[in-house]
Motif scaffolding. Structure first.
Motif, PDB file in Angstrom:
ATOM      1  N   ARG A  16      24.074   3.140  42.852  1.00  0.00           N
ATOM      2  CA  ARG A  16      23.928   4.135  41.504  1.00  0.00           C
ATOM      3  C   ARG A  16      24.390   3.198  40.567  1.00  0.00           C
ATOM      4  O   ARG A  16      23.821   3.117  39.332  1.00  0.00           O
ATOM      5  N   LEU A  17      25.368   2.216  40.536  1.00  0.00           N
ATOM      6  CA  LEU A  17      25.636   1.456  39.618  1.00  0.00           C
ATOM      7  C   LEU A  17      24.533   0.618  39.089  1.00  0.00           C
ATOM      8  O   LEU A  17      24.201   0.314  37.871  1.00  0.00           O
ATOM      9  N   ALA A  18      23.646   0.031  39.898  1.00  0.00           N
ATOM     10  CA  ALA A  18      22.541  -0.627  39.537  1.00  0.00           C
ATOM     11  C   ALA A  18      21.588   0.044  38.847  1.00  0.00           C
ATOM     12  O   ALA A  18      20.927  -0.395  37.881  1.00  0.00           O
ATOM     13  N   HIS A  19      21.403   1.552  39.189  1.00  0.00           N
ATOM     14  CA  HIS A  19      20.406   2.394  38.781  1.00  0.00           C
ATOM     15  C   HIS A  19      20.944   2.713  37.310  1.00  0.00           C
ATOM     16  O   HIS A  19      20.148   2.642  36.454  1.00  0.00           O
ATOM     17  N   LEU A  20      22.347   2.747  37.072  1.00  0.00           N
ATOM     18  CA  LEU A  20      22.736   3.125  35.695  1.00  0.00           C
ATOM     19  C   LEU A  20      22.726   1.794  34.726  1.00  0.00           C
ATOM     20  O   LEU A  20      22.153   2.172  33.643  1.00  0.00           O
ATOM     21  N   THR A  21      22.663   0.793  35.385  1.00  0.00           N
ATOM     22  CA  THR A  21      22.640  -0.592  34.525  1.00  0.00           C
ATOM     23  C   THR A  21      21.042  -0.734  34.002  1.00  0.00           C
ATOM     24  O   THR A  21      20.755  -0.910  32.889  1.00  0.00           O
ATOM     25  N   GLN A  22      20.071  -0.480  35.117  1.00  0.00           N
ATOM     26  CA  GLN A  22      18.757  -0.374  34.546  1.00  0.00           C
ATOM     27  C   GLN A  22      18.374   0.463  33.838  1.00  0.00           C
ATOM     28  O   GLN A  22      17.504   0.504  32.840  1.00  0.00           O
ATOM     29  N   TYR A  24      20.028   1.800  31.411  1.00  0.00           N
ATOM     30  CA  TYR A  24      20.631   1.277  30.144  1.00  0.00           C
ATOM     31  C   TYR A  24      19.800   0.163  29.793  1.00  0.00           C
ATOM     32  O   TYR A  24      19.246   0.230  28.332  1.00  0.00           O
ATOM     33  N   ALA A  25      19.245  -0.839  30.568  1.00  0.00           N
ATOM     34  CA  ALA A  25      18.440  -1.730  30.017  1.00  0.00           C
ATOM     35  C   ALA A  25      17.119  -1.207  29.704  1.00  0.00           C
ATOM     36  O   ALA A  25      16.570  -1.673  28.528  1.00  0.00           O
ATOM     37  N   PRO A  68      20.814   7.861  32.823  1.00  0.00           N
ATOM     38  CA  PRO A  68      22.282   7.465  32.913  1.00  0.00           C
ATOM     39  C   PRO A  68      23.235   8.770  33.225  1.00  0.00           C
ATOM     40  O   PRO A  68      24.121   8.660  33.802  1.00  0.00           O
ATOM     41  N   THR A 107      27.100   8.105  25.864  1.00  0.00           N
ATOM     42  CA  THR A 107      25.774   7.604  25.946  1.00  0.00           C
ATOM     43  C   THR A 107      24.749   8.583  25.302  1.00  0.00           C
ATOM     44  O   THR A 107      23.855   8.255  24.933  1.00  0.00           O
TER      45      THR A 107
END
Length: 125
Positions: A16-22, A24-25, A68, A107
């Motif tokens: 989920r942290l990877a999904h959040l970062t993606q 945002y990117a 996000p 956000t």
């Protein structure tokens, strides 16, 4: 239903942290690309092209708010369901104090501000 094991918990949170970062990117870089398109083409574009740019901006803004928020809500739920070994530690107790609602609100406000600014740039062009 049983709680996740420590390994399952860590893997889920990392995903989920990877999904959040993606999310945002994707939101940031597509907003930069959209601003380039607005500055380069909006002044000479016709009404249909301006509507197309506006539709892209609205889509990016909606995605930038919903993706996000979903990831942050899932992370909060995972933190609430943390394994007793983890949540009983001082690190786990500290993580439970993180104001996730503040991050979600920030956000939403920032992405909405980017979207409104881009729509304003389209209208002003």
């Amino acid at each position: 239903m049983a709680k996740l094991s420590a390994d399952q918990y860590v893997a889920s949170v990392a995903a989920r942290l990877a999904h959040l970062t993606q999310a945002y990117a994707i939101t940031f870089f597509t907003s930069v690309a959209t601003m380039f398109a607005i500055f380069a083409y909006a002044p000479s574009a016709g009404l249909a092209a301006k509507f197309a740019l506006a539709a892209i901006v609205v889509a990016i803004t909606v995605y930038g708010i919903l993706a996000p928020k979903a990831a942050l809500d899932d992370l909060k739920a995972m933190l609430d369901d943390a394994v007793d070994d983890f949540s009983g530690s001082s690190f786990g107790a500290r993580l439970k104090q993180i104001p996730t609602a503040l991050f979600t609100g920030a956000t939403i406000v920032l992405v909405l501000a980017m979207g409104v600014t881009q729509l304003w740039a389209i209208i002003a062009a």
